[in-house]
Design an enzyme around this catalytic site. Structure first.
Site, PDB file in Angstrom:
ATOM      1  CG  ASP A 105      -3.803   8.895 -12.227  1.00 44.17           C
ATOM      2  OD1 ASP A 105      -4.229   8.368 -11.178  1.00 44.17           O
ATOM      3  OD2 ASP A 105      -4.545   9.405 -13.086  1.00 44.17           O
TER       4      ASP A 105
ATOM      5  CG  ASP B 202      -1.904   1.130   1.223  1.00 44.39           C
ATOM      6  OD1 ASP B 202      -2.982   0.940   0.639  1.00 44.39           O
ATOM      7  OD2 ASP B 202      -1.612   2.196   1.801  1.00 44.39           O
TER       8      ASP B 202
ATOM      9  CG  ASN C 247      -4.303  11.230  -5.417  1.00 43.42           C
ATOM     10  OD1 ASN C 247      -3.445  11.392  -6.267  1.00 43.42           O
ATOM     11  ND2 ASN C 247      -5.067  10.149  -5.372  1.00 43.42           N
TER      12      ASN C 247
ATOM     13  CD  GLU D  19      -4.593   3.939  -1.608  1.00 46.76           C
ATOM     14  OE1 GLU D  19      -4.827   4.249  -0.430  1.00 46.76           O
ATOM     15  OE2 GLU D  19      -5.431   3.998  -2.531  1.00 46.76           O
TER      16      GLU D  19
END
Length: 344
Positions: free
Chosen positions: A211, A194, A202, A238
């Site tokens: 991304d 993770d 983000n 993620e």
């Protein structure tokens, strides 16, 4: 008869139109006929663009398919011992060859034999004596269809953002590798990874930057794998999953630590991470080892890896937690948890 490679090749005329589907290598075509003269006719018709193999019996054809993995088979219908219909039936019965395209070639003519060939699962039918131009055209057509189909199947198993395997492919491989590990009493390790504090990344840097982080992390994880049987997949959001057949817990933990260090060395700034000033990854690793676990299911291994990932986050992230699966037939019991602390 020994496998016969074709001479120097020129690509089929329509290859440029389907360049993304055709492989870089020569397509492999198996010719099967109990009459050597007929084999030579087919060989001359197809010599050049393809790597050609020949067999003179059904049993030999099945062996060549196993050894050479052809892309297309031209198969005589009438042969002693095992006719073309039985060969095709056996090919369709195996998972690895169920989709192998087969063109029947036979001296028998008429609607009845042609319909029987197609109903048996052949993709086409060519009557003897063969017309070389017809053989070349039909082989080219069915190879094009085969490679386009392969490409579509591949794309169906790839995550569009990161280019690694998707969740569907991972789930299918996990079921297969779990069954194999249980049968052979072989080790099987699974890790969940993770990206730490990804939402904060983000929120601060934007979704396009997020991304790009996912793409770079996925590529970095994949670069650490050393064997073609190992796989990395995007598990969701993620999170990534790695499936490691024939890998005991200690080796999987070492690999996870190397992966974590490789991601850290990307040095992608992350001002809002509480784990490090750069992007990092937490890992949960689980393994099944030893004899088959009676009544156990691959979901137990996945659940244990998820529990170890939770533990890694609880310990402060940017680290590896690992445990061996132990199962008493009623409950999942985690073995000794090994925590790899975050690098300084």
């Amino acid at each position: 008869m020994a496998a016969v490679p074709a001479s120097a090749a020129h690509p089929p005329p329509d290859r440029l139109a389907v360049a993304e589907a055709w492989p870089a290598r020569k397509p492999r075509v198996l010719l099967v006929d109990d009459q050597p003269v007929q084999l030579q006719v087919l060989y001359r018709a197809l010599s050049g663009p393809y790597q050609l193999f020949m067999a003179t019996s059904g049993a030999q054809a099945l062996q060549v398919v196993r050894d050479q993995q052809p892309d297309l088979v031209l198969l005589d219908v009438v042969m002693p011992d095992m006719d073309g219909f039985e060969v095709l039936q056996r090919l369709h019965a195996e998972r690895d060859t169920a989709n192998l395209p087969v063109i029947f070639v036979t001296a028998h003519e008429g609607a009845d034999i042609e319909s029987r060939c197609l109903e048996a699962g052949a993709v086409d039918f060519i009557a003897k004596p063969v017309n070389p131009a017809v053989v070349r055209a039909r082989v080219r057509t069915h190879l094009t269809l085969k490679f386009q189909s392969d490409l579509l199947r591949t794309l169906a198993f790839v995550d569009g953002l990161t280019g690694v395997a998707n969740r569907r492919h991972f789930d299918e491989r996990l079921a297969l590798e779990w069954g194999r590990a249980q049968r052979l009493a072989a080790p099987l390790s699974l890790m969940l990874a993770d990206v730490d504090h990804f939402k904060a990344y983000n929120d601060h840097y934007g979704h396009q930057a997020g991304d790009e982080v996912l793409r770079r992390v996925a590529q970095t994880l994949r670069e650490q794998l050393r064997r073609p049987t190992d796989m990395v997949a995007r598990y969701g959001g993620e999170e990534f999953a790695c499936l490691l057949p024939d890998t005991p817990l200690a080796d999987a933990r070492t690999l996870a630590e190397r992966m974590g260090q490789a991601v850290r060395e990307l040095a992608i700034p992350h001002r809002h991470s509480r784990a490090a000033p750069v992007v990092t990854v937490s890992f949960g690793v689980a393994a099944r080892e030893g004899p088959a676990l009676r009544g156990a299911h691959p979901a137990l291994l996945l659940g244990l890896a998820d529990a170890q990932l939770y533990e890694a986050k609880h310990q402060g992230r940017a680290r590896v937690c690992a445990a061996r699966l132990e199962y008493d037939g009623a409950a999942n019991v985690a073995g000794t948890v090994v925590v790899s602390p975050a690098p300084p």
